[in-house]
Design a protein around this motif. Structure first.
Motif, PDB file in Angstrom:
ATOM      1  N   HIS A   1       0.841  -1.194   0.000  1.00 16.90           N
ATOM      2  CA  HIS A   1       0.000   0.000   0.000  1.00 16.90           C
ATOM      3  C   HIS A   1       0.884   1.254   0.000  1.00 16.90           C
ATOM      4  N   VAL A   2       0.270   2.372  -0.322  1.00 21.92           N
ATOM      5  CA  VAL A   2       0.917   3.673  -0.152  1.00 21.92           C
ATOM      6  C   VAL A   2       0.092   4.434   0.875  1.00 21.92           C
ATOM      7  N   SER A   3       0.753   5.311   1.642  1.00 20.50           N
ATOM      8  CA  SER A   3       0.030   5.994   2.707  1.00 20.50           C
ATOM      9  C   SER A   3       0.661   7.342   3.026  1.00 20.50           C
ATOM     10  N   ALA A   4      -0.154   8.166   3.663  1.00 19.62           N
ATOM     11  CA  ALA A   4       0.311   9.486   4.097  1.00 19.62           C
ATOM     12  C   ALA A   4      -0.470   9.884   5.339  1.00 19.62           C
ATOM     13  N   ILE A   5       0.190  10.635   6.215  1.00 19.91           N
ATOM     14  CA  ILE A   5      -0.482  11.179   7.387  1.00 19.91           C
ATOM     15  C   ILE A   5      -0.445  12.703   7.265  1.00 19.91           C
ATOM     16  N   ILE A   6      -1.619  13.288   7.267  1.00 18.05           N
ATOM     17  CA  ILE A   6      -1.735  14.731   7.071  1.00 18.05           C
ATOM     18  C   ILE A   6      -2.097  15.369   8.402  1.00 18.05           C
ATOM     19  N   THR A   7      -1.065  15.859   9.056  1.00 16.03           N
ATOM     20  CA  THR A   7      -1.186  16.587  10.314  1.00 16.03           C
ATOM     21  C   THR A   7       0.108  17.375  10.472  1.00 16.03           C
ATOM     22  N   ASN A   8       0.129  18.360  11.321  1.00 12.88           N
ATOM     23  CA  ASN A   8       1.378  19.088  11.549  1.00 12.88           C
ATOM     24  C   ASN A   8       2.436  18.100  12.034  1.00 12.88           C
ATOM     25  N   GLY A   9       3.591  18.138  11.410  1.00 10.36           N
ATOM     26  CA  GLY A   9       4.650  17.200  11.768  1.00 10.36           C
ATOM     27  C   GLY A   9       4.668  15.961  10.897  1.00 10.36           C
TER      28      GLY A   9
ATOM     29  N   ARG B   1       4.581  12.437   9.178  1.00  8.90           N
ATOM     30  CA  ARG B   1       4.824  11.054   9.607  1.00  8.90           C
ATOM     31  C   ARG B   1       5.672  10.962  10.867  1.00  8.90           C
ATOM     32  N   LYS B   2       6.178  12.082  11.345  1.00  7.15           N
ATOM     33  CA  LYS B   2       6.934  12.085  12.601  1.00  7.15           C
ATOM     34  C   LYS B   2       6.036  12.427  13.788  1.00  7.15           C
ATOM     35  N   ASN B   3       4.740  12.627  13.520  1.00  5.25           N
ATOM     36  CA  ASN B   3       3.815  13.026  14.569  1.00  5.25           C
ATOM     37  C   ASN B   3       2.589  12.118  14.566  1.00  5.25           C
ATOM     38  N   PHE B   4       2.564  11.141  15.461  1.00  2.00           N
ATOM     39  CA  PHE B   4       1.407  10.263  15.608  1.00  2.00           C
ATOM     40  C   PHE B   4       0.575  10.660  16.815  1.00  2.00           C
ATOM     41  N   ARG B   5       0.951  11.733  17.471  1.00  2.32           N
ATOM     42  CA  ARG B   5       0.310  12.075  18.740  1.00  2.32           C
ATOM     43  C   ARG B   5      -0.728  13.168  18.641  1.00  2.32           C
ATOM     44  N   ASP B   6      -0.882  13.780  17.484  1.00  2.00           N
ATOM     45  CA  ASP B   6      -1.919  14.791  17.311  1.00  2.00           C
ATOM     46  C   ASP B   6      -2.975  14.243  16.364  1.00  2.00           C
ATOM     47  N   PRO B   7      -4.236  14.572  16.606  1.00  2.00           N
ATOM     48  CA  PRO B   7      -5.266  14.108  15.675  1.00  2.00           C
ATOM     49  C   PRO B   7      -5.000  14.643  14.272  1.00  2.00           C
ATOM     50  N   GLY B   8      -5.140  13.799  13.320  1.00  2.00           N
ATOM     51  CA  GLY B   8      -4.937  14.164  11.927  1.00  2.00           C
ATOM     52  C   GLY B   8      -5.656  13.175  11.042  1.00  2.00           C
ATOM     53  N   VAL B   9      -5.221  13.101   9.790  1.00  2.00           N
ATOM     54  CA  VAL B   9      -5.819  12.191   8.824  1.00  2.00           C
ATOM     55  C   VAL B   9      -4.728  11.294   8.269  1.00  2.00           C
ATOM     56  N   TYR B  10      -4.992  10.006   8.252  1.00  2.00           N
ATOM     57  CA  TYR B  10      -4.093   9.013   7.667  1.00  2.00           C
ATOM     58  C   TYR B  10      -4.858   8.357   6.529  1.00  2.00           C
ATOM     59  N   ILE B  11      -4.282   8.443   5.328  1.00  2.00           N
ATOM     60  CA  ILE B  11      -4.913   7.860   4.153  1.00  2.00           C
ATOM     61  C   ILE B  11      -4.022   6.727   3.661  1.00  2.00           C
ATOM     62  N   GLU B  12      -4.641   5.579   3.440  1.00  2.00           N
ATOM     63  CA  GLU B  12      -3.914   4.393   3.005  1.00  2.00           C
ATOM     64  C   GLU B  12      -4.608   3.849   1.752  1.00  2.00           C
ATOM     65  N   ILE B  13      -3.841   3.720   0.670  1.00  2.00           N
ATOM     66  CA  ILE B  13      -4.408   3.219  -0.587  1.00  2.00           C
ATOM     67  C   ILE B  13      -3.785   1.870  -0.913  1.00  2.00           C
ATOM     68  N   LYS B  14      -4.654   0.877  -1.043  1.00  2.00           N
ATOM     69  CA  LYS B  14      -4.246  -0.464  -1.457  1.00  2.00           C
ATOM     70  C   LYS B  14      -4.827  -0.717  -2.847  1.00  2.00           C
ATOM     71  N   SER B  15      -4.501  -1.836  -3.422  1.00  2.00           N
ATOM     72  CA  SER B  15      -5.016  -2.141  -4.758  1.00  2.00           C
ATOM     73  C   SER B  15      -6.530  -2.353  -4.754  1.00  2.00           C
ATOM     74  N   ASN B  16      -7.071  -2.768  -3.617  1.00  2.00           N
ATOM     75  CA  ASN B  16      -8.493  -3.102  -3.580  1.00  2.00           C
ATOM     76  C   ASN B  16      -9.334  -2.236  -2.645  1.00  2.00           C
ATOM     77  N   GLU B  17      -8.725  -1.264  -1.976  1.00  2.00           N
ATOM     78  CA  GLU B  17      -9.495  -0.404  -1.070  1.00  2.00           C
ATOM     79  C   GLU B  17      -8.707   0.845  -0.690  1.00  2.00           C
ATOM     80  N   LEU B  18      -9.452   1.798  -0.171  1.00  2.00           N
ATOM     81  CA  LEU B  18      -8.857   3.026   0.355  1.00  2.00           C
ATOM     82  C   LEU B  18      -9.333   3.142   1.791  1.00  2.00           C
ATOM     83  N   ASN B  19      -8.408   3.350   2.711  1.00  2.00           N
ATOM     84  CA  ASN B  19      -8.749   3.484   4.129  1.00  2.00           C
ATOM     85  C   ASN B  19      -8.509   4.909   4.592  1.00  2.00           C
ATOM     86  N   PHE B  20      -9.462   5.440   5.326  1.00  2.00           N
ATOM     87  CA  PHE B  20      -9.386   6.781   5.894  1.00  2.00           C
ATOM     88  C   PHE B  20      -9.393   6.633   7.407  1.00  2.00           C
TER      89      PHE B  20
END
Length: 182
Positions: free
Chosen positions: A45-53, A55-74
């Motif tokens: 899959h490919v993925s991105a986390i959209i929040t200040n900081g 991929r180095k910041n998992f501690r603040d609420p944000g959006v993580y988008i993950e795209i696989k060949s058969n689905e997209l996860n939000f």
């Protein structure tokens, strides 16, 4: 990269304090195989986390988008929390339990995410045990929520609008969690 930049721009229309580049948001496709039995060198899959900081910041609420060949996860909410953040969040939930329950019951939140997910502590300190009887989510060590979108959405012309609906459905709970962390 263009898709992530586009989503950053869309989120910045709502949150002018969001400052991030696609390079900070996008995760690499290579797997760390050093300690894994599975030596497959690439993620599926490919993925991105959209929040200040990013991929180095998992501690603040944000959006993580993950795209696989058969689905997209939000995903949204908080995935990694230190002990102090967990304690602060639990205290905030105790003192704002009605607000928390209303956000959980919100029709848009339920429609898009269902409920909050996350690992839970098996043992809670005494100060949270009474609340846990009423609201078991207080035992969570993580407070995240997610939705799976079908494969057909990945190349859909409405993808941006669909993701913005999830973003708006997550915002009230994210704002609650931001207050709880402080």
């Amino acid at each position: 990269e263009h898709f992530v930049q586009h989503m950053i721009y869309k989120f910045q229309e709502v949150d002018e304090n969001l400052i991030i580049t696609p390079e900070e948001a996008i995760f690499r496709i290579y797997r760390d195989v050093r300690f894994s039995k599975d030596k497959t060198p690439y993620k599926n899959h490919v993925s991105a986390i959209i929040t200040n900081g990013g991929r180095k910041n998992f501690r603040d609420p944000g959006v993580y988008i993950e795209i696989k060949s058969n689905e997209l996860n939000f995903y949204s909410g908080i995935y990694e929390m230190n002990k102090e953040q967990i304690y602060n969040t639990r205290n905030y939930i105790v003192s704002h339990l009605n607000e928390f329950n209303k956000l959980l019951a919100d029709k848009n939140f339920k429609k898009y995410f269902g409920t909050i997910k996350g690992e839970q502590n098996k043992i809670l300190s005494a100060e949270f045990k009474e609340t846990a009887k009423i609201q078991p989510l207080i035992a969570n060590k993580q407070f995240y929520y997610f939705a799976k979108l079908p494969q057909s959405k990945i190349l859909s012309k409405t993808l941006t609008n669909d993701l913005m609906k999830f973003y708006f459905a997550a915002q009230p709970m994210n704002n609650f969690l931001i207050k709880a962390l402080k």
